[in-house]
Enzyme design. Structure first.
Site, PDB file in Angstrom:
ATOM      1  N   ASP A 108     -14.690   7.169   4.858  1.00  0.00           N
ATOM      2  CA  ASP A 108     -14.059   6.629   6.207  1.00  0.00           C
ATOM      3  C   ASP A 108     -15.864   6.542   7.068  1.00  0.00           C
ATOM      4  O   ASP A 108     -16.202   7.397   7.125  1.00  0.00           O
ATOM      5  CB  ASP A 108     -13.330   7.695   7.499  1.00  0.00           C
ATOM      6  CG  ASP A 108     -12.311   7.330   5.930  1.00  0.00           C
ATOM      7  OD1 ASP A 108     -12.233   6.397   5.614  1.00  0.00           O
ATOM      8  OD2 ASP A 108     -11.394   8.668   6.803  1.00  0.00           O
TER       9      ASP A 108
ATOM     10  N   ARG B  53       4.702   1.742  10.185  1.00  0.00           N
ATOM     11  CA  ARG B  53       4.583   2.903   9.416  1.00  0.00           C
ATOM     12  C   ARG B  53       5.757   4.065  10.280  1.00  0.00           C
ATOM     13  O   ARG B  53       5.070   4.629  11.323  1.00  0.00           O
ATOM     14  CB  ARG B  53       3.047   3.863   9.646  1.00  0.00           C
ATOM     15  CG  ARG B  53       2.415   2.763   9.158  1.00  0.00           C
ATOM     16  CD  ARG B  53       1.216   3.285   9.149  1.00  0.00           C
ATOM     17  NE  ARG B  53      -0.162   2.197   7.373  1.00  0.00           N
ATOM     18  CZ  ARG B  53      -1.304   2.604   7.736  1.00  0.00           C
ATOM     19  NH1 ARG B  53      -2.134   3.304   8.516  1.00  0.00           N
ATOM     20  NH2 ARG B  53      -1.699   1.242   7.677  1.00  0.00           N
TER      21      ARG B  53
ATOM     22  N   GLU C 208     -11.577   7.898  13.285  1.00  0.00           N
ATOM     23  CA  GLU C 208     -11.181   7.041  12.261  1.00  0.00           C
ATOM     24  C   GLU C 208     -11.073   6.191  12.718  1.00  0.00           C
ATOM     25  O   GLU C 208     -10.579   5.122  13.484  1.00  0.00           O
ATOM     26  CB  GLU C 208     -10.640   7.476  11.251  1.00  0.00           C
ATOM     27  CG  GLU C 208     -10.679   6.540   9.806  1.00  0.00           C
ATOM     28  CD  GLU C 208      -9.814   6.958   9.007  1.00  0.00           C
ATOM     29  OE1 GLU C 208      -9.438   5.324   8.932  1.00  0.00           O
ATOM     30  OE2 GLU C 208      -9.058   7.905   8.985  1.00  0.00           O
TER      31      GLU C 208
ATOM     32  N   GLN D 167      -4.847  -4.082  12.226  1.00  0.00           N
ATOM     33  CA  GLN D 167      -5.497  -3.849  11.980  1.00  0.00           C
ATOM     34  C   GLN D 167      -6.211  -5.450  10.885  1.00  0.00           C
ATOM     35  O   GLN D 167      -5.535  -6.199  10.748  1.00  0.00           O
ATOM     36  CB  GLN D 167      -6.187  -2.845  10.698  1.00  0.00           C
ATOM     37  CG  GLN D 167      -5.292  -3.319   9.208  1.00  0.00           C
ATOM     38  CD  GLN D 167      -5.597  -2.135   8.815  1.00  0.00           C
ATOM     39  OE1 GLN D 167      -5.692  -0.763   9.291  1.00  0.00           O
ATOM     40  NE2 GLN D 167      -5.168  -2.122   7.159  1.00  0.00           N
TER      41      GLN D 167
ATOM     42  N   ASP E  84       0.500  -1.434   0.149  1.00  0.00           N
ATOM     43  CA  ASP E  84       0.052   0.266   0.018  1.00  0.00           C
ATOM     44  C   ASP E  84       1.120   1.318  -0.116  1.00  0.00           C
ATOM     45  O   ASP E  84       2.069   1.660   1.128  1.00  0.00           O
ATOM     46  CB  ASP E  84      -1.404   0.416   1.515  1.00  0.00           C
ATOM     47  CG  ASP E  84      -1.629   1.216   1.542  1.00  0.00           C
ATOM     48  OD1 ASP E  84      -1.749   2.192   0.498  1.00  0.00           O
ATOM     49  OD2 ASP E  84      -2.562   0.961   2.134  1.00  0.00           O
TER      50      ASP E  84
ATOM     51  N   SER F 200     -11.525   2.568   7.040  1.00  0.00           N
ATOM     52  CA  SER F 200     -11.287   3.106   5.856  1.00  0.00           C
ATOM     53  C   SER F 200     -11.492   1.976   4.739  1.00  0.00           C
ATOM     54  O   SER F 200     -10.895   0.616   4.928  1.00  0.00           O
ATOM     55  CB  SER F 200     -10.445   3.939   5.545  1.00  0.00           C
ATOM     56  OG  SER F 200      -9.556   4.009   3.890  1.00  0.00           O
TER      57      SER F 200
END
Length: 345
Positions: A246, A111, A259, A126, A57, A262
């Site tokens: 979202d 990340r 959030e 996730q 991604d 997504s």
């Protein structure tokens, strides 16, 4: 550090032992509900993929993936995944998953360029899910139906948590409200995208914000989206585009919107070519994933990601993601958090 929210008079409702038990309860119960609700089978996910295949991604296109050379492959480079957005679609094809069914996986990512605060960590966990669509489901109503089913699984999980811990009271509304990013811009034209999210979530409690990635009436996207998984350009009505969005909720503990997911209907060959063109990424057409999609070898699908630690955080009424997951935080942040009642693992 400037982004750290310091809630006044915050006191965790559960001690660390109860919190660990609560995390286990939420993760086990929610993934079972998600699997049942959307007819998803669990699959084993990769922690890293080969560089140069177009499978990782790209997020907003500026985040650098963690990478390393593989000795036994002549020092070819592998990348730690940012998410499984495209890998899942390849898996649907490989497993020959039938329309109306799908897969989900426990995704773990790093990340390294994330700006650390109450909601963002170097470590991302996730539930990444993807479902094969049936003919005639490439429309906004089908997207809304899937959103409602995911939200109902969240509500059932909240109910279980409140039944398990009397200290925790429910706060999520019974229904999720749908709004397009164009309409949200028209409602609050003098606000930033984040301010608009806060205002609409405070009003309704839970919102699905539609159409994220394409330019709005002011010439700017509500937020960035990679051009090669979500379809954010297909028209849904005059002046409205996008088959993605979202799931956002108003979170009283931090006094802001959060959030939780997504997601969206994925690009077909036509949408992929269009989005690569308008983002100036046409060179990706030569990559492995993109070539297979353009050749019609991958099924029409809908999918997304649901943050595990973030869902646990809001359902256990915590003020910082570090109260849920073990990660690396600046020493100064740890000290400040402790002063405000947030004990980071």
């Amino acid at each position: 550090m400037s982004n750290l929210i310091k809630p006044i008079d915050y006191k965790p409702l559960l001690d660390m032992k109860q919190t660990e038990q609560g995390i286990k309860t939420i993760k086990e119960f929610f993934q079972m509900n998600l699997s049942t609700e959307l007819r998803l089978r669990r699959v084993t996910a990769p922690l890293f993929v080969m560089k140069g295949l177009g499978i990782n991604d790209y997020l907003n296109g500026v985040e650098r993936p963690v990478s390393f050379p593989i000795k036994d492959l002549g020092d070819a480079t592998a990348e730690v995944v940012h998410s499984l957005a495209k890998w899942k679609r390849l898996t649907l094809a490989e497993y020959k998953v039938e329309p109306g069914h799908g897969v989900y996986a426990d995704m773990n990512a790093i990340r390294a360029d994330e700006e650390l605060d109450n909601l963002h960590s170097l470590y991302v966990d996730q539930w990444d899910w993807e479902m094969v669509m049936k003919e005639g489901q490439r429309n906004l109503e089908f997207l809304k139906n899937i959103v409602r089913r995911i939200y109902s699984a969240i509500l059932r999980t909240e109910y279980l948590v409140c039944e398990s811990y009397s200290e925790i009271k429910p706060f999520l509304p019974e229904e999720i409200h749908f709004v397009h990013s164009e309409d949200l811009l028209a409602m609050y034209p003098d606000k930033t995208a984040k301010e608009r999210e806060d205002l609409i979530c405070k009003k309704y409690g839970a919102v699905f914000l539609i159409g994220i990635g394409g330019e709005l009436a002011d010439g700017k996207p509500h937020d960035g989206r990679s051009p090669d998984y979500d379809d954010w350009t297909t028209g849904t009505a005059p002046g409205y585009r996008g088959l993605n969005g979202d799931i956002l909720i108003w979170y009283p503990v931090l006094g802001r919107s959060v959030e939780l997911s997504s997601m969206g209907i994925r690009v077909n060959p036509k949408a992929l070519l269009h989005q690569l063109q308008i983002t100036g990424k046409t060179e990706r057409e030569k990559l492995y994933f993109h070539k297979r999609l353009l050749a019609g070898e991958l099924p029409e699908s809908i999918g997304g990601g649901i943050g595990q630690s973030r869902l646990c955080m809001i359902l256990l009424h915590k003020a910082h993601l570090g109260e849920i997951q073990s990660s690396i935080w600046p020493d100064e942040m740890r000290k400040e958090c402790k002063q405000y009642g947030m004990t980071l693992i």
